[in-house]
Design a protein around this motif. Structure first.
Motif, PDB file in Angstrom:
ATOM      1  N   ASN A  66     -13.320   3.553   7.241  1.00 40.98           N
ATOM      2  CA  ASN A  66     -12.085   3.665   8.017  1.00 40.98           C
ATOM      3  C   ASN A  66     -11.289   2.373   7.992  1.00 40.98           C
ATOM      4  O   ASN A  66     -10.056   2.386   7.910  1.00 40.98           O
ATOM      5  CB  ASN A  66     -12.439   4.068   9.451  1.00 40.98           C
ATOM      6  CG  ASN A  66     -11.208   4.323  10.301  1.00 40.98           C
ATOM      7  OD1 ASN A  66     -10.374   5.169   9.967  1.00 40.98           O
ATOM      8  ND2 ASN A  66     -11.049   3.557  11.378  1.00 40.98           N
ATOM      9  N   THR A  67     -11.993   1.238   8.028  1.00 37.39           N
ATOM     10  CA  THR A  67     -11.306  -0.072   7.970  1.00 37.39           C
ATOM     11  C   THR A  67     -10.596  -0.241   6.631  1.00 37.39           C
ATOM     12  O   THR A  67      -9.480  -0.768   6.551  1.00 37.39           O
ATOM     13  CB  THR A  67     -12.320  -1.205   8.174  1.00 37.39           C
ATOM     14  OG1 THR A  67     -12.970  -1.032   9.435  1.00 37.39           O
ATOM     15  CG2 THR A  67     -11.644  -2.564   8.101  1.00 37.39           C
TER      16      THR A  67
ATOM     17  N   GLY B  90      -9.323   2.135   4.785  1.00 43.64           N
ATOM     18  CA  GLY B  90      -8.095   2.906   4.795  1.00 43.64           C
ATOM     19  C   GLY B  90      -7.016   2.240   5.615  1.00 43.64           C
ATOM     20  O   GLY B  90      -5.829   2.247   5.231  1.00 43.64           O
ATOM     21  N   ASN B  91      -7.409   1.665   6.778  1.00 40.60           N
ATOM     22  CA  ASN B  91      -6.425   0.968   7.610  1.00 40.60           C
ATOM     23  C   ASN B  91      -5.836  -0.247   6.896  1.00 40.60           C
ATOM     24  O   ASN B  91      -4.638  -0.542   7.023  1.00 40.60           O
ATOM     25  CB  ASN B  91      -7.065   0.558   8.933  1.00 40.60           C
ATOM     26  CG  ASN B  91      -7.428   1.759   9.789  1.00 40.60           C
ATOM     27  OD1 ASN B  91      -6.768   2.813   9.713  1.00 40.60           O
ATOM     28  ND2 ASN B  91      -8.448   1.626  10.627  1.00 40.60           N
TER      29      ASN B  91
ATOM     30  N   ALA C 278      -5.529   6.151   1.189  1.00 45.19           N
ATOM     31  CA  ALA C 278      -5.993   5.899   2.558  1.00 45.19           C
ATOM     32  C   ALA C 278      -6.526   7.170   3.208  1.00 45.19           C
ATOM     33  O   ALA C 278      -7.400   7.121   4.095  1.00 45.19           O
ATOM     34  CB  ALA C 278      -4.861   5.294   3.385  1.00 45.19           C
TER      35      ALA C 278
ATOM     36  N   ARG D  22      -9.869   6.802   5.610  1.00 45.05           N
ATOM     37  CA  ARG D  22      -9.704   6.743   7.073  1.00 45.05           C
ATOM     38  C   ARG D  22     -10.461   7.913   7.745  1.00 45.05           C
ATOM     39  O   ARG D  22     -10.645   8.980   7.154  1.00 45.05           O
ATOM     40  CB  ARG D  22      -8.227   6.816   7.442  1.00 45.05           C
ATOM     41  CG  ARG D  22      -7.434   5.624   6.932  1.00 45.05           C
ATOM     42  CD  ARG D  22      -5.992   5.762   7.291  1.00 45.05           C
ATOM     43  NE  ARG D  22      -5.790   5.597   8.712  1.00 45.05           N
ATOM     44  CZ  ARG D  22      -4.646   5.821   9.351  1.00 45.05           C
ATOM     45  NH1 ARG D  22      -3.600   6.241   8.670  1.00 45.05           N
ATOM     46  NH2 ARG D  22      -4.554   5.647  10.646  1.00 45.05           N
TER      47      ARG D  22
END
Length: 845
Positions: free
Chosen positions: A480-481, A483-484, A825, A829
């Motif tokens: 997730n990081t 994608g962020n 992303a 994410r």
């Protein structure tokens, strides 16, 4: 032998008049210039070449020389004020056509700058409304892994391209800063060369003036040797007529020069040999004749025997045969009957009492004394020429001081020093400006690096944290990081890319046009043709450089000529046509001094009438030699007798015949007497005939007589004609010297005068050549222009163009980076919702 030595000595003392060797004025002293106006960029040159290739693609048109000239002449005034005129519209269209590549690229850049922030704003608003990928929901697809892999590869490739672009921009930025030290060194070297130029020029000019002494010393040397040079030339020219006459005297009878006087002695010797050998041969043949007469008388008495009286007996027949052969017992060559040569020998001895060699020698020595005569008769002329030389030297020294060279150079040196100090004062400001520029460029690069950091970190976290067995709502924190971070990169791309593109567009338009309109035309020298366009700077001036320098705009002095001449390190005198200010030709005008020198040489009066080549005694001697009567000798009679044998019959054969006939006689006193006479003949043959035939005394006498007779025959055959020709040539040469030598004297005096003047011409030509090529060489001026090209084009523009090229490449690839990052992303994410599989219908909801 004495004559040969005297003649050889005369030949050695004969003056030589080879052409004078060129004067050696030495090398003009000059300093060494430190500036090497050549630049090699090193490895970064590959990037520079890429930028140049890109600019050529953008702008492939050749340099618009005519267009630039028209715009420059108009100075944009008429275009602004009267834009509606057809010619101004056409001119504007031509400018646009030439700049079409830059216009298109600039328009795209501006479109990028305007649209990208708007697109970014709309994109953000769209995502805030859970559209445009803003909804945290990902549909499940069977090819999801394939899409994710493809997007990851494309984004990674795009990121590497952006990285290469930013590294290119960073390298160009660092290169520009690192070249500041090189810039200072180039500028200092140029200023140092200008100091060298100003300091060496007076020394070089003094050297040119001082070398007048070289020409003067050579003239004085020739004046000191005027007898050898001028007299030698007169002697040589007269010798073309006189020497053949003397050679005729020395070459009579066809012998060589060194044996000329030997002709008479050889003639005398030949006559003496004829006389002596004739006596020797007459003596030898006289004894033989006497003995043969004794034998012949004895045989005649023996044949008076009564046995020979009976005419019918065989003995009588033998006696008659022997008696009839007695007439053969005589000598064949009768030398006593040859004519005597005593009379001719006495006449030759009488001629030789007068030594012709001394007579001819006196004429030759008198002729060879021409140099001494010339020296004595030109002494006053030499003194007058020395006075003219001193006056020329004084005039050159005084005239050179009239030109304000030293004061001009002193002012120039002060100007250089003042300029150098001002440049040194500017260096801190340049360093500060470069520091701010460096900070700005680094900031722009850092913007891209920040985006790259998000991309690389996002890819790293996404790839490492992705779990293909986890559902979109249960993805891990690391994934997730990632994608962020990718979305953060997208956000900063929207924030920075339009700023970056604005900088790239502005520097591209400025740097690209400067490269195409200034740097490339300068290297190809097309820019000089624009600057040299007549009436460009001032409508009333044809060329602006001579207009500013000499107020003579019609002079053929252009920027290209000045640059080319200075590039070849020619003198500034010829490069800038300084003869308009310092007319060296007037200072070094030989016609001013040639007239005075010609008047001095008009006083040369060389009188050669005292030279007597062959006096009357020598002429009478030659004539007397032809009247010695050698031609009256009967050479045929001598040669006829020399070709005969010793006796008329072979004595051995005759004796053998007697023995044969005696054997046919009855024994008695007659037989004995005949055999005795046969033996006597054999003894005469062995003691006298063989001696005459083989003895060296008689052989040498015959050979000597034969050679002497043949020599006298050759000598007498053409003696009168040769002597007549010699006397005719001597009289003609004597007439030339006594009557017509004035023309030769004047001719050689003129040549000698031209030789003297030629030394001044050599000096003047050397001075002019040195002024054109060696004195005050203007290489520093071309070095300044080349240094400006290196600083502006190689250091600044190439670095700036490489910077926007790398930065523009990175900025352009931010667009696919944004798209790929947004799409990728979704796969990294953590989603809020996901598709659920409905068992009843067998689909995802």
């Amino acid at each position: 032998m004495l004559w040969r030595a005297a003649f050889a000595l005369a030949l050695l003392l004969l003056p030589h008049t080879e052409p004078r060797t060129p004067l050696d004025f030495g090398l003009v002293p000059g300093g060494v210039y430190d500036t090497v106006a050549h630049y090699e960029p090193g490895p970064i040159g590959l990037l520079f070449n890429m930028v140049h290739a890109f600019l050529h693609v953008v702008q492939p048109n050749p340099f618009p020389e005519d267009l630039v000239i028209r715009v420059a002449k108009d100075k944009f005034g008429a275009i602004k004020s009267e834009y509606q005129k057809p010619e101004n519209i056409v001119l504007t269209l031509q400018v646009i056509y030439y700049e079409i590549g830059f216009v298109v690229c600039a328009a795209l850049g501006l479109l990028f700058v305007v649209l990208l922030p708007l697109v970014g704003l709309l994109f953000c608003m769209c995502r805030c409304c859970d559209n445009c990928g803003g909804e945290m929901h990902q549909r499940q697809r069977k090819n999801a892994d394939c899409q994710r892999g493809l997007l990851t590869t494309l984004l990674l490739t795009t990121t590497f391209i952006i990285t290469a672009g930013v590294l290119c921009a960073y390298a160009a930025n660092q290169h520009l800063s690192s070249q500041l030290k090189t810039m200072r060194r180039l500028v200092n070297n140029n200023l140092r060369d200008l100091h060298t130029f100003a300091n060496d020029t007076p020394v070089q000019i003094d050297y040119l003036i001082n070398q007048y002494d070289t020409a003067k010393d050579q003239v004085l040397c020739d004046l000191d040797n005027v007898g050898v040079l001028l007299g030698g030339r007169i002697h040589e020219e007269l010798g073309k007529e006189v020497q053949p006459a003397l050679d005729g005297v020395l070459n009579m009878a066809g012998v060589k020069v060194e044996k000329a006087m030997k002709v008479m002695r050889d003639t005398k010797e030949a006559l003496e040999n004829v006389s002596v050998t004739l006596e020797t041969l007459q003596e030898g043949t006289g004894k033989l004749q006497f003995n043969l007469s004794v034998v012949r008388a004895g045989l005649s008495n023996a044949l008076s025997d009564p046995a020979c009286a009976d005419t019918l007996s065989p003995t009588a027949q033998i006696c008659r045969s022997i008696r009839s052969s007695l007439a053969q017992l005589e000598i064949s060559a009768n030398y006593s009957g040859l004519p005597d040569v005593t009379d001719q020998l006495n006449k030759v001895n009488e001629v030789l009492k007068t030594d012709l060699s001394l007579t001819v020698q006196r004429g030759l020595l008198a002729f060879n004394d021409t140099p001494t005569m010339v020296t004595d008769q030109t002494r006053n002329v030499a003194e007058g020429v020395r006075g003219i030389l001193d006056g020329i030297g004084s005039n050159i020294t005084s005239f050179s001081r009239l030109f304000p060279i030293q004061s001009s150079l002193n002012n120039f040196t002060v100007f250089i020093s003042h300029t150098h100090s001002r440049i040194e004062d500017i260096y801190p400001e340049i360093d500060q400006i470069d520091f701010y520029r460096w900070i700005c460029c680094i900031t722009l690069c850092c913007m891209v690096v920040l985006i790259l950091s998000f991309n690389f970190l996002g890819l790293l976290c996404g790839i490492l944290g992705f779990d293909r067995h986890a559902s979109p709502t249960t993805r891990g924190c690391v994934s997730n990081t990632g994608g962020n971070l990718l979305m953060a990169g997208v956000g900063f791309s929207f924030l920075f890319s339009w700023v970056l593109m604005g900088v790239v567009t502005a520097t591209f338009v400025v740097g690209g046009n400067l490269e195409k309109l200034v740097c490339e035309p300068f290297n190809s020298r097309q820019l000089f043709k624009v600057l040299d366009t007549p009436h460009l700077v001032n409508p009333t001036w044809r060329n602006f450089i001579p207009g500013y320098l000499y107020n003579d705009p019609d002079m053929d002095l252009t920027v290209e000529n000045v640059y080319s001449n200075c590039k070849e390190n020619r003198g500034i005198y010829s490069a800038l046509h300084l003869d308009k200010l310092f007319n060296i030709s007037a200072l070094l005008n030989t016609s001013v001094y040639t007239k005075d020198m010609a008047q001095k040489f008009e006083g040369v009066k060389v009188d050669l009438r005292s030279i007597i080549l062959l006096d009357s005694e020598g002429k009478e001697n030659l004539i007397s030699f032809t009247e010695t009567g050698i031609g009256e000798i009967n050479f045929a009679a001598y040669l006829e007798e020399l070709n005969k044998g010793v006796t008329r019959v072979d004595l051995l054969s005759f004796a053998s015949n007697l023995d044969t006939q005696a054997e046919q006689l009855s024994k008695g006193s007659l037989q004995t007497s005949i055999k005795g006479h046969a033996n006597t003949l054999r003894q005469i043959y062995s003691h006298q005939v063989v001696s005459i035939q083989q003895s060296m005394k008689y052989v040498r006498a015959r050979n000597t007589l034969n050679q002497s007779i043949r020599f006298l025959e050759r000598t007498s055959s053409d003696l009168s004609n040769k002597v007549s020709e010699v006397l005719t040539a001597v009289n003609a040469a004597q007439y030339l010297i006594s009557q017509n030598a004035t023309f030769i004297v004047n001719q050689e005096t003129e040549k000698y005068k031209q030789t003297i003047i030629g030394y001044f011409k050599q000096y003047i030509d050397w001075v002019k050549t040195s002024l054109e090529m060696e004195v005050a060489t203007c290489k520093p001026l071309s070095n300044i222009m080349d240094t400006a090209d290196i600083l502006a084009c190689s250091f600044l523009l190439d670095s700036m163009n490489t910077f926007w090229f790398g930065l523009g490449c990175s900025t352009l690839f931010l667009l696919p980076s944004i798209i790929l990052s947004v799409r990728l992303a979704k796969f990294y994410r953590r989603m809020d919702t996901e598709d659920v599989y409905d068992d009843s219908i067998g689909t995802w909801n």
